[in-house]
Design an enzyme around this catalytic site. Structure first.
Site, PDB file in Angstrom:
ATOM      1  N   SER A  60      43.651  44.580  31.808  1.00  9.53           N
ATOM      2  CA  SER A  60      44.361  46.263  31.592  1.00  9.53           C
ATOM      3  C   SER A  60      44.664  45.824  30.367  1.00  9.53           C
ATOM      4  CB  SER A  60      44.263  46.383  33.108  1.00  9.53           C
ATOM      5  OG  SER A  60      44.983  45.235  33.608  1.00  9.53           O
ATOM      6  N   HIS A  65      37.751  43.663  38.253  1.00  8.90           N
ATOM      7  CA  HIS A  65      39.501  43.563  37.805  1.00  8.90           C
ATOM      8  C   HIS A  65      39.839  44.034  39.271  1.00  8.90           C
ATOM      9  CE1 HIS A  65      43.194  43.219  35.814  1.00  8.90           C
ATOM     10  NE2 HIS A  65      42.773  44.038  34.898  1.00  8.90           N
ATOM     11  N   HIS A  97      38.916  33.165  41.159  1.00 13.95           N
ATOM     12  CA  HIS A  97      40.430  33.699  39.499  1.00 13.95           C
ATOM     13  C   HIS A  97      39.537  33.399  38.662  1.00 13.95           C
ATOM     14  CE1 HIS A  97      43.440  34.783  37.165  1.00 13.95           C
ATOM     15  NE2 HIS A  97      43.410  35.355  38.341  1.00 13.95           N
ATOM     16  N   ARG A 138      51.009  35.777  44.689  1.00 11.41           N
ATOM     17  CA  ARG A 138      50.982  37.248  45.383  1.00 11.41           C
ATOM     18  C   ARG A 138      50.449  37.487  46.717  1.00 11.41           C
ATOM     19  NH1 ARG A 138      48.399  39.772  39.570  1.00 11.41           N
ATOM     20  NH2 ARG A 138      46.314  38.080  40.513  1.00 11.41           N
ATOM     21  N   ASP A 194      44.069  40.804  45.541  1.00 14.80           N
ATOM     22  CA  ASP A 194      43.335  41.598  46.157  1.00 14.80           C
ATOM     23  C   ASP A 194      43.050  41.643  47.875  1.00 14.80           C
ATOM     24  OD1 ASP A 194      43.194  43.354  44.088  1.00 14.80           O
ATOM     25  OD2 ASP A 194      41.984  41.988  43.055  1.00 14.80           O
TER      26      ASP A 194
HETATM   27  C1  LIG Z   1      37.490  36.798  39.737  1.00 17.48           C
HETATM   28  C2  LIG Z   1      36.537  35.948  39.224  1.00 17.48           C
HETATM   29  C3  LIG Z   1      35.684  37.534  38.435  1.00 17.48           C
HETATM   30  C4  LIG Z   1      36.285  35.579  38.259  1.00 17.48           C
HETATM   31  O1  LIG Z   1      34.612  35.638  37.416  1.00 17.48           O
HETATM   32  P1  LIG Z   1      34.471  34.150  36.794  1.00 17.48           P
HETATM   33  O2  LIG Z   1      35.852  33.516  35.900  1.00 17.48           O
HETATM   34  O3  LIG Z   1      33.407  33.819  36.124  1.00 17.48           O
HETATM   35  O4  LIG Z   1      34.647  32.628  38.260  1.00 17.48           O
HETATM   36  P2  LIG Z   1      33.771  31.386  38.131  1.00 17.48           P
HETATM   37  O5  LIG Z   1      33.923  31.081  37.209  1.00 17.48           O
HETATM   38  O6  LIG Z   1      34.003  30.775  38.874  1.00 17.48           O
HETATM   39  O7  LIG Z   1      32.022  31.406  38.496  1.00 17.48           O
HETATM   40  C5  LIG Z   1      31.683  31.555  38.522  1.00 17.48           C
HETATM   41  C6  LIG Z   1      30.203  31.198  39.500  1.00 17.48           C
HETATM   42  O8  LIG Z   1      30.867  31.366  40.969  1.00 17.48           O
HETATM   43  C7  LIG Z   1      30.826  33.048  41.378  1.00 17.48           C
HETATM   44  N1  LIG Z   1      32.014  33.470  42.014  1.00 17.48           N
HETATM   45  C8  LIG Z   1      33.429  32.891  41.837  1.00 17.48           C
HETATM   46  N2  LIG Z   1      33.735  33.927  42.458  1.00 17.48           N
HETATM   47  C9  LIG Z   1      33.499  34.112  43.566  1.00 17.48           C
HETATM   48  C10 LIG Z   1      32.854  34.490  44.978  1.00 17.48           C
HETATM   49  N3  LIG Z   1      34.203  35.262  45.385  1.00 17.48           N
HETATM   50  N4  LIG Z   1      31.883  34.660  45.550  1.00 17.48           N
HETATM   51  C11 LIG Z   1      31.266  33.984  45.624  1.00 17.48           C
HETATM   52  N5  LIG Z   1      30.958  33.513  44.150  1.00 17.48           N
HETATM   53  C12 LIG Z   1      31.891  34.207  43.205  1.00 17.48           C
HETATM   54  C13 LIG Z   1      30.049  33.656  40.329  1.00 17.48           C
HETATM   55  O9  LIG Z   1      29.739  34.479  40.296  1.00 17.48           O
HETATM   56  C14 LIG Z   1      30.142  32.553  39.487  1.00 17.48           C
HETATM   57  O10 LIG Z   1      28.316  32.865  39.894  1.00 17.48           O
HETATM   58  P3  LIG Z   1      27.582  32.853  39.045  1.00 17.48           P
HETATM   59  O11 LIG Z   1      27.112  31.648  37.572  1.00 17.48           O
HETATM   60  O12 LIG Z   1      25.771  32.608  39.259  1.00 17.48           O
HETATM   61  O13 LIG Z   1      27.428  33.870  37.543  1.00 17.48           O
HETATM   62  C15 LIG Z   1      35.532  35.874  40.211  1.00 17.48           C
HETATM   63  O14 LIG Z   1      35.940  34.683  40.850  1.00 17.48           O
HETATM   64  C16 LIG Z   1      34.871  36.952  41.131  1.00 17.48           C
HETATM   65  O15 LIG Z   1      33.995  37.865  40.396  1.00 17.48           O
HETATM   66  N6  LIG Z   1      35.626  37.358  42.743  1.00 17.48           N
HETATM   67  C17 LIG Z   1      35.398  37.966  43.238  1.00 17.48           C
HETATM   68  C18 LIG Z   1      35.993  39.361  42.573  1.00 17.48           C
HETATM   69  C19 LIG Z   1      37.296  39.581  42.832  1.00 17.48           C
HETATM   70  O16 LIG Z   1      38.223  39.132  43.609  1.00 17.48           O
HETATM   71  N7  LIG Z   1      37.854  40.179  41.963  1.00 17.48           N
HETATM   72  C20 LIG Z   1      39.514  40.106  41.839  1.00 17.48           C
HETATM   73  C21 LIG Z   1      40.287  39.528  40.574  1.00 17.48           C
HETATM   74  S1  LIG Z   1      41.809  38.924  40.645  1.00 17.48           S
END
Ligand SMILES: CC(C)(COP(=O)(O)OP(=O)(O)OC[C@H]1O[C@@H](n2cnc3c(N)ncnc32)[C@H](O)[C@@H]1OP(=O)(O)O)[C@@H](O)C(=O)NCCC(=O)NCCS
Length: 438
Positions: free
Chosen positions: A241, A271, A318, A327, A373
């Protein structure tokens, strides 16, 4: 010119000089190298943006102008009888770089109250959408409809010098922020309360008035809104954002257009939409297990099942943070004071106990800890704001403070059009081949 605007101008003038001298003396210094993996993997960690309002440390979490969330809760002015910071104060801090006095905060509250009138055509545009439209879509459409009011767009068309850009962006920022709670509350009452709207109360602070217009007059909910709208405001410049607002603003699109871009990004499930996903995930777990309060063992099994189905555990992980999000902790502390017995709140705390080791054991999730969140939905449910589709709109109203304060800085510092270099995979293959030969 109001005194906050004058102070901002003076601060920005100093910063312009400082940046000029930094660039003259150190402009050629490298901030780091960029790997092929980073180019393919979401540009993680590439230093390439200047955002003055806040800075994120992966272990410590966010600092706004050097102040952590616990420090903000202590130092920022409060509402009468309240304990939580007023988001007006955080906006002042992000804009000016100094902790505001009570008078500064009252001044901003009064300015926003004065500018909060939303023109009728915005409501007409909202009304033209089917009631089933997601609240975030209604919110984005309403912000775009409000763009008719942009002083920047008008002045730019009439012809202004680059040196005046900041002035009109500042004016648009103050007016847009002032109007967002009315728009958001209108969408809430339209969608969930049969269009039974509540008029603003100009005597209340920005958050309390927002709570009032949504139909919540409980003092402790107003405190929650002040905390919520403070902690969601900013998370440095690279998140979707903030970056989208900054990027679109760099084309000299006015604050309404730029903020709408940020909001369409906030509406994404990775997000800002994650907060609605968290509460749905908890409710689905409770429904499946047929209990209001699953045990830690049951939660652990449900997390494993979620992972086995190839789904994410919402609220965990994250892109930058590597520890529990402060937070999350701030909301947990709020809940400990205001609603420790609530079953959903207790489930959130139980998930916090059992999820991290399970996520860590997958070996691939870089951050097994909760983000912002993971807690917000449980608190909102507690007070009866049960419509989780709406939660991202609350996030958006808050996020305006950070991204629009940043946009004021972008224009005051005269930042240029953003235009990073992209490559094709063919180009990368040729590059690798040449490097290998060399
Ligand atoms: C926030 C988020 C998008 C960050 O993504 P990222 O930087 O790519 O995270 P990572 O580098 O740790 O990801 C590595 C792997 O772990 C997985 N992973 C990360 N967080 C995860 C979670 N909460 N549950 C399950 N799997 C998760 C990713 O999908 C990725 O899998 P892949 O290699 O099969 O594609 C991710 O942690 C997520 O999807 N979390 C859940 C949604 C969420 O809470 N979003 C709010 C963010 S403020």
């Amino acid at each position: 010119m109001g005194y906050v605007k004058e102070t901002f101008r003076a601060k920005a003038d100093e910063q312009v000089k400082e940046i000029k001298s930094l660039l003259e003396q150190h402009g050629n210094k490298s901030l780091g190298e960029v790997t092929i993996a980073q180019a393919y993997q979401g540009m993680r960690g590439i230093p390439g943006l200047i955002t003055e309002t806040s800075l994120l440390d992966s272990n410590e979490g966010i600092r706004f102008r050097g102040f952590s969330i616990p420090e903000l809760r202590q130092k920022l002015p409060k509402a009468e009888g309240g304990k939580e910071p007023l988001p007006e104060g955080l906006f002042y801090l992000m804009l000016i770089g100094e902790v505001p006095t009570q008078e500064d905060v009252d001044h901003i509250s009064a300015t926003w109250a004065r500018r909060s009138h939303v023109p009728n055509h915005v409501f007409d545009v909202i009304e033209s959408l089917p009631i089933s439209t997601h609240p975030m879509t209604q919110f984005c459409v309403a912000v775009l409809a409000l763009q008719t009011e942009s002083k920047f767009a008008k002045a730019y068309t009439e012809g202004i010098s680059k040196k005046q850009h900041w002035d009109y962006v500042y004016e648009d920022t103050m007016t847009l922020i002032a109007r967002l709670p009315r728009i958001a509350a209108y969408i809430y009452r339209r969608k969930y309360k049969n269009g039974d709207h509540i008029q603003p109360d100009g005597m209340l602070d920005w958050s309390a008035n927002f709570a009032h217009m949504m139909g919540f007059n409980n003092d402790s909910f107003k405190e929650l809104m002040r905390l919520y709208l403070t902690i969601h405001a900013d998370h440095e410049g690279g998140n979707v954002s903030a970056h989208a607002t900054h990027l679109v603003g760099s084309a000299l699109s006015d604050p309404y257009l730029s903020f709408a871009a940020g909001m369409t990004g906030l509406a994404g499930p990775l997000h800002g939409l994650a907060n609605q996903e968290v509460i749905r995930w908890i409710e689905e777990m409770c429904a499946e297990l047929n209990t209001q309060q699953p045990s830690k063992e049951q939660i652990a099994e449900y997390i494993k099942k979620t992972l086995a189905e190839g789904k994410v555990v919402p609220g965990y992980g994250h892109a930058v943070l590597r520890k529990t999000d402060p937070r999350f902790t701030a909301q947990m502390e709020f809940a400990k004071t205001h609603c420790p017995e609530d079953p959903i709140v207790q489930t959130v705390w139980n998930v916090y106990e059992v999820a991290p080791p399970i996520l860590e054991n997958t070996g691939k999730i870089k951050n097994p800890w909760p983000n912002v969140d993971a807690h917000s939905g449980a608190l909102l449910k507690h007070y009866g704001l049960v419509e989780e589709d709406f939660y991202t709109v609350l996030f958006g109203v808050s996020r305006a403070l950070g991204v629009l304060a940043s946009l004021c800085w972008d224009r005051a510092l005269g930042f240029p059009l953003e235009r990073p270099k992209s490559m094709t995979t063919e180009w990368i293959k040729e590059f690798v081949a040449k490097e290998t030969v060399a």
